[in-house]
Design a protein around this motif. Structure first.
Motif, short mmCIF file in Angstrom:
data_model
loop_
_atom_site.label_atom_id
_atom_site.label_comp_id
_atom_site.label_asym_id
_atom_site.label_seq_id
_atom_site.Cartn_x
_atom_site.Cartn_y
_atom_site.Cartn_z
N VAL A 1 -7.00 -2.37 -1.88
CA VAL A 1 -6.73 -3.05 -3.09
C VAL A 1 -7.79 -4.24 -3.13
O VAL A 1 -7.91 -4.88 -2.13
N CYS B 1 1.06 -1.27 -0.20
CA CYS B 1 -0.20 0.21 0.16
C CYS B 1 0.95 1.20 0.02
O CYS B 1 0.57 2.28 -0.76
N THR C 1 -8.49 -7.90 -4.71
CA THR C 1 -8.03 -8.80 -5.48
C THR C 1 -8.95 -10.16 -5.66
O THR C 1 -10.07 -9.77 -5.27
#
Length: 138
Positions: A65, A57, A67
């Motif tokens: 984020v 980060c 994923t």
């Protein structure tokens, strides 16, 4: 003190019950130590992964984020404490801010207060007491 449920009547001699209890306690302690060791190792590994994600980060200058396996995000955690409780208590009283304290009664201090002041009860005080058994090895 009231007993809610009467203990079962047993014909097993107390000496045998104590022996069994001590064996069970030893096994419990063994299992607890094994669990705590495994948990400590797992938490250390998790901290390494968290550190790597925090580093990601920071390097990418992002706060979250997504994923294919899930989402991770960073946030700021702030903790407050004091090294001067006398001044903190004075501050709380001066600013009428009891909400700054955690709502929990110090058991030993309240017990001592009630013993010293048997005719003075805090409003809303609830009391629960029960008999307990403590087993010690010889």
């Amino acid at each position: 003190m009231t007993d809610e449920v009467a203990p079962p009547v047993t014909t097993v001699p107390p000496e045998k019950l104590v022996k069994v209890y001590i064996k069970m306690k030893a096994k419990h302690d063994e299992m607890r130590i094994a669990y705590e060791t495994e948990e400590k190792n797992l938490k250390a590994q998790m901290d390494k992964v968290k550190s790597a994600l925090l580093g990601f980060c920071k390097a990418q200058n992002v706060d979250s984020v997504r994923t294919g396996e899930g989402l991770f995000y960073r946030s700021v955690k702030v903790n407050y404490w004091t090294n001067d409780w006398e001044s903190m208590h004075k501050f709380i009283v001066e600013h009428n801010a009891p909400q700054l304290l955690h709502e929990r009664i110090h058991q030993t201090n309240l017990k001592e207060f009630l013993e010293a002041n048997p005719d003075t009860l805090p409003p809303g005080l609830n009391v629960d007491s029960e008999y307990t058994i403590t087993v010690r090895r010889k």
